[in-house]
Scaffold this motif. Structure first.
Motif, PDB file in Angstrom:
ATOM      1  N   ASN A 174       0.855  -1.557   0.080  1.00  0.00           N
ATOM      2  CA  ASN A 174       0.056  -0.021  -0.031  1.00  0.00           C
ATOM      3  C   ASN A 174       0.863   0.609  -0.522  1.00  0.00           C
ATOM      4  OD1 ASN A 174      -2.309  -1.219   0.147  1.00  0.00           O
ATOM      5  ND2 ASN A 174      -2.634  -1.388   2.239  1.00  0.00           N
ATOM      6  N   TYR A 175       1.776   1.161   0.998  1.00  0.00           N
ATOM      7  CA  TYR A 175       3.201   2.843   1.105  1.00  0.00           C
ATOM      8  C   TYR A 175       3.068   3.273  -0.264  1.00  0.00           C
ATOM      9  CZ  TYR A 175       7.305  -0.122   1.656  1.00  0.00           C
ATOM     10  OH  TYR A 175       8.057  -1.461   1.282  1.00  0.00           O
ATOM     11  N   ILE A 176       3.855   1.643  -0.819  1.00  0.00           N
ATOM     12  CA  ILE A 176       4.433   1.752  -2.214  1.00  0.00           C
ATOM     13  C   ILE A 176       3.455   2.007  -3.304  1.00  0.00           C
ATOM     14  CG2 ILE A 176       5.721   1.043  -4.422  1.00  0.00           C
ATOM     15  CD1 ILE A 176       7.320   1.007  -2.273  1.00  0.00           C
ATOM     16  N   ARG A 177       2.376   2.031  -3.533  1.00  0.00           N
ATOM     17  CA  ARG A 177       0.692   2.589  -4.223  1.00  0.00           C
ATOM     18  C   ARG A 177       1.233   4.216  -4.035  1.00  0.00           C
ATOM     19  NH1 ARG A 177      -3.017  -2.405  -5.277  1.00  0.00           N
ATOM     20  NH2 ARG A 177      -1.175  -3.573  -6.471  1.00  0.00           N
ATOM     21  N   ILE A 178       0.946   4.486  -2.191  1.00  0.00           N
ATOM     22  CA  ILE A 178       0.797   5.692  -2.252  1.00  0.00           C
ATOM     23  C   ILE A 178       1.622   6.356  -2.971  1.00  0.00           C
ATOM     24  CG2 ILE A 178       0.505   7.261   0.081  1.00  0.00           C
ATOM     25  CD1 ILE A 178      -0.881   4.849   1.614  1.00  0.00           C
ATOM     26  N   ALA A 179       2.987   6.033  -2.642  1.00  0.00           N
ATOM     27  CA  ALA A 179       4.002   7.050  -3.092  1.00  0.00           C
ATOM     28  C   ALA A 179       4.076   7.226  -4.992  1.00  0.00           C
ATOM     29  CB  ALA A 179       5.551   6.852  -2.786  1.00  0.00           C
ATOM     30  N   GLU A 180       3.440   6.272  -5.279  1.00  0.00           N
ATOM     31  CA  GLU A 180       3.252   6.377  -7.213  1.00  0.00           C
ATOM     32  C   GLU A 180       2.412   7.481  -6.963  1.00  0.00           C
ATOM     33  OE1 GLU A 180       2.608   2.369  -8.081  1.00  0.00           O
ATOM     34  OE2 GLU A 180       4.258   1.887  -8.713  1.00  0.00           O
ATOM     35  N   ARG A 181       0.674   7.155  -6.995  1.00  0.00           N
ATOM     36  CA  ARG A 181      -0.294   8.128  -6.344  1.00  0.00           C
ATOM     37  C   ARG A 181       0.667   9.952  -5.928  1.00  0.00           C
ATOM     38  NH1 ARG A 181      -5.359   4.798  -4.208  1.00  0.00           N
ATOM     39  NH2 ARG A 181      -5.699   3.502  -6.022  1.00  0.00           N
ATOM     40  N   LEU A 182       0.943   9.709  -5.552  1.00  0.00           N
ATOM     41  CA  LEU A 182       1.950  11.191  -5.148  1.00  0.00           C
ATOM     42  C   LEU A 182       2.284  11.539  -5.745  1.00  0.00           C
ATOM     43  CD1 LEU A 182       2.550  10.329  -1.376  1.00  0.00           C
ATOM     44  CD2 LEU A 182       0.407  11.910  -1.849  1.00  0.00           C
ATOM     45  N   GLY A 183       3.345  10.940  -6.598  1.00  0.00           N
ATOM     46  CA  GLY A 183       4.108  11.381  -8.163  1.00  0.00           C
ATOM     47  C   GLY A 183       5.480  11.263  -8.065  1.00  0.00           C
ATOM     48  N   HIS A 184       5.660  10.427  -6.948  1.00  0.00           N
ATOM     49  CA  HIS A 184       7.297   9.779  -7.015  1.00  0.00           C
ATOM     50  C   HIS A 184       7.422   9.154  -8.295  1.00  0.00           C
ATOM     51  CE1 HIS A 184       7.598  12.241  -3.211  1.00  0.00           C
ATOM     52  NE2 HIS A 184       6.934  11.372  -2.089  1.00  0.00           N
ATOM     53  N   SER A 185       8.465   9.425  -9.031  1.00  0.00           N
ATOM     54  CA  SER A 185       9.339   8.492  -9.823  1.00  0.00           C
ATOM     55  C   SER A 185       8.941   7.240  -9.525  1.00  0.00           C
ATOM     56  CB  SER A 185      10.450   9.753 -10.462  1.00  0.00           C
ATOM     57  OG  SER A 185      11.228   9.218  -9.727  1.00  0.00           O
ATOM     58  N   ARG A 186       9.843   6.350 -10.662  1.00  0.00           N
ATOM     59  CA  ARG A 186      10.188   4.770 -10.442  1.00  0.00           C
ATOM     60  C   ARG A 186      11.318   4.565  -9.085  1.00  0.00           C
ATOM     61  NH1 ARG A 186       8.336   2.364 -16.346  1.00  0.00           N
ATOM     62  NH2 ARG A 186       6.056   2.811 -15.639  1.00  0.00           N
ATOM     63  N   TRP A 187      12.678   5.226  -9.829  1.00  0.00           N
ATOM     64  CA  TRP A 187      13.725   4.974  -9.168  1.00  0.00           C
ATOM     65  C   TRP A 187      13.174   6.016  -7.809  1.00  0.00           C
ATOM     66  CZ3 TRP A 187      16.937   1.165 -10.462  1.00  0.00           C
ATOM     67  CH2 TRP A 187      17.231   1.032 -12.143  1.00  0.00           C
ATOM     68  N   TYR A 188      13.051   6.671  -7.582  1.00  0.00           N
ATOM     69  CA  TYR A 188      13.309   7.972  -6.327  1.00  0.00           C
ATOM     70  C   TYR A 188      12.009   6.365  -5.141  1.00  0.00           C
ATOM     71  CZ  TYR A 188      11.592  10.566  -2.875  1.00  0.00           C
ATOM     72  OH  TYR A 188      11.519  11.219  -1.130  1.00  0.00           O
ATOM     73  N   ILE A 189      11.290   6.772  -6.067  1.00  0.00           N
ATOM     74  CA  ILE A 189      10.429   4.886  -4.633  1.00  0.00           C
ATOM     75  C   ILE A 189      11.094   3.933  -4.534  1.00  0.00           C
ATOM     76  CG2 ILE A 189       7.929   3.336  -5.032  1.00  0.00           C
ATOM     77  CD1 ILE A 189       6.892   5.655  -6.332  1.00  0.00           C
ATOM     78  N   ALA A 190      12.202   3.709  -6.134  1.00  0.00           N
ATOM     79  CA  ALA A 190      12.827   2.225  -5.445  1.00  0.00           C
ATOM     80  C   ALA A 190      13.891   2.480  -4.438  1.00  0.00           C
ATOM     81  CB  ALA A 190      13.638   2.034  -6.517  1.00  0.00           C
ATOM     82  N   PHE A 191      14.518   3.578  -4.573  1.00  0.00           N
ATOM     83  CA  PHE A 191      15.594   3.845  -3.899  1.00  0.00           C
ATOM     84  C   PHE A 191      15.576   4.465  -2.063  1.00  0.00           C
ATOM     85  CE2 PHE A 191      17.961   3.819  -7.820  1.00  0.00           C
ATOM     86  CZ  PHE A 191      19.426   2.872  -7.268  1.00  0.00           C
ATOM     87  N   ARG A 192      14.409   5.092  -2.931  1.00  0.00           N
ATOM     88  CA  ARG A 192      14.039   5.524  -0.781  1.00  0.00           C
ATOM     89  C   ARG A 192      13.130   4.334   0.173  1.00  0.00           C
ATOM     90  NH1 ARG A 192      12.774   6.727   2.809  1.00  0.00           N
ATOM     91  NH2 ARG A 192      12.395   9.484   4.098  1.00  0.00           N
ATOM     92  N   HIS A 193      11.981   4.284  -0.999  1.00  0.00           N
ATOM     93  CA  HIS A 193      11.091   2.767  -0.022  1.00  0.00           C
ATOM     94  C   HIS A 193      11.354   1.799  -0.264  1.00  0.00           C
ATOM     95  CE1 HIS A 193       8.749   6.878   1.082  1.00  0.00           C
ATOM     96  NE2 HIS A 193       8.732   6.951  -0.543  1.00  0.00           N
ATOM     97  N   MET A 194      11.745   1.222  -1.345  1.00  0.00           N
ATOM     98  CA  MET A 194      12.586  -0.339  -1.157  1.00  0.00           C
ATOM     99  C   MET A 194      13.582  -0.909  -0.824  1.00  0.00           C
ATOM    100  SD  MET A 194      10.211  -0.885  -5.005  1.00  0.00           S
ATOM    101  CE  MET A 194       8.643  -0.468  -5.189  1.00  0.00           C
ATOM    102  N   ALA A 195      14.606  -0.047  -0.933  1.00  0.00           N
ATOM    103  CA  ALA A 195      16.061  -0.333  -1.222  1.00  0.00           C
ATOM    104  C   ALA A 195      16.131  -0.708   0.892  1.00  0.00           C
ATOM    105  CB  ALA A 195      16.765   1.147  -1.055  1.00  0.00           C
ATOM    106  N   PRO A 196      15.985  -0.220   1.610  1.00  0.00           N
ATOM    107  CA  PRO A 196      15.749  -0.221   2.986  1.00  0.00           C
ATOM    108  C   PRO A 196      15.100  -1.220   3.306  1.00  0.00           C
ATOM    109  CG  PRO A 196      15.196   2.020   3.215  1.00  0.00           C
ATOM    110  CD  PRO A 196      14.979   1.271   1.602  1.00  0.00           C
ATOM    111  N   CYS A 197      14.147  -2.276   2.749  1.00  0.00           N
ATOM    112  CA  CYS A 197      13.388  -3.346   3.381  1.00  0.00           C
ATOM    113  C   CYS A 197      14.590  -4.339   2.335  1.00  0.00           C
ATOM    114  CB  CYS A 197      12.232  -3.510   2.074  1.00  0.00           C
ATOM    115  SG  CYS A 197      10.986  -2.213   2.698  1.00  0.00           S
TER     116      CYS A 197
END
Length: 272
Positions: free
Chosen positions: A161-184
């Protein structure tokens, strides 16, 4: 009940101390590994020379430590390069769309479809052999399995859900990957990085043994084992036995550290 996690941490620390000591000792003994003395050639193992001496009077213990130190440094460099490449390729395959995914997955299938040692030799030879030829060859042939793992993890995270919310907020794919996915992804990345070390070390020693890796002037483990083969029939068993055993111990140390990390990052083992 005995705390298995504490025991694992202690044993991992012992393995790290051993590997660090070998690496540091090899760095400072580089000149001693090349020193020759024909008055002490072909000596069997003794207190003075733990691993004996070779046909040029060189201390085999010193040469073995220096060779392992070189292998460890190459393993660290190539494993890090392979892991970073695997992270980038696996993430790109999962977040850049179907065409990119098909292209990267096809590349992974092609690389994994070619006999590993053959591809490694070809790349190393094409890059001029030597230190950098081995580094490039090992780095470009060891990333595929970890990339597949990273891709699968990213595909699962995309449904969160938090990744989908980040997408709807207009963040780029790589921003989401490094900012939200990388820690996981860090636990899988760290374990994969450590488990790449033994493969990198063994393959470096293998192609050097076959004559397609490091130059014969360097006291590498592959060079030591290759040179010792012609003397085994003469009864000089120590030239290959001890370097081979220490190479095996070094690889097992890295493997043990990797398995220890798997236990530590596994939530199911938290209460053991």
């Amino acid at each position: 009940m005995k705390n298995r996690r504490l025991t694992t941490v202690i044993l991992m620390a012992v393995a790290l101390v051993f590997l660090s000591a070998v690496t540091a000792s090899g760095y400072f003994w580089k000149e001693a590994a090349l020193a020759t003395d024909f008055s002490r050639k072909d000596l069997s193992p003794s207190i003075a020379f733990l691993f004996g001496t070779d046909w040029m009077g060189r201390d085999m213990f010193v040469r073995t430590i220096v060779g392992l130190s070189l292998s460890i440094r190459i393993g660290l460099l190539t494993a890090a390069a392979s892991a970073v490449l695997a992270f980038l390729m696996g993430t790109a395959a999962a977040v850049m769309g179907k065409k990119t995914d098909s292209l990267i997955c096809g590349l992974i299938d092609v690389i994994m479809g070619i006999p590993h040692i053959l591809l490694l030799i070809l790349i190393s030879y094409a890059c001029g052999r030597g230190f950098w030829g081995v580094v490039v060859g090992v780095s470009l042939t060891h990333w595929t399995s970890l990339a597949r793992l990273i891709r699968g993890e990213v595909l699962q995270l995309k449904e969160s859900n938090y990744i989908r919310i980040a997408e709807r907020l207009g963040h780029s794919r790589w921003y989401i990957a490094f900012r939200h996915m990388a820690p996981c992804l860090f636990p899988q990345f760290a374990v994969g990085l450590v488990l790449l070390f033994p493969h990198a070390i063994l393959h470096e020693a293998s192609i050097t043994f076959l004559g397609f890796g490091l130059s014969p002037e360097q006291p590498a483990i592959g060079v030591i084992l290759s040179e010792s083969m012609q003397y085994l029939a003469m009864g000089k068993w120590w030239l290959a036995l001890f370097p081979g055993i220490l190479l095996l111990v070094t690889v097992l140390m890295f493997h043990f550290i990797g398995q220890g990390l798997v236990r530590l990052v596994n939530p199911g083992s938290a209460q053991e």
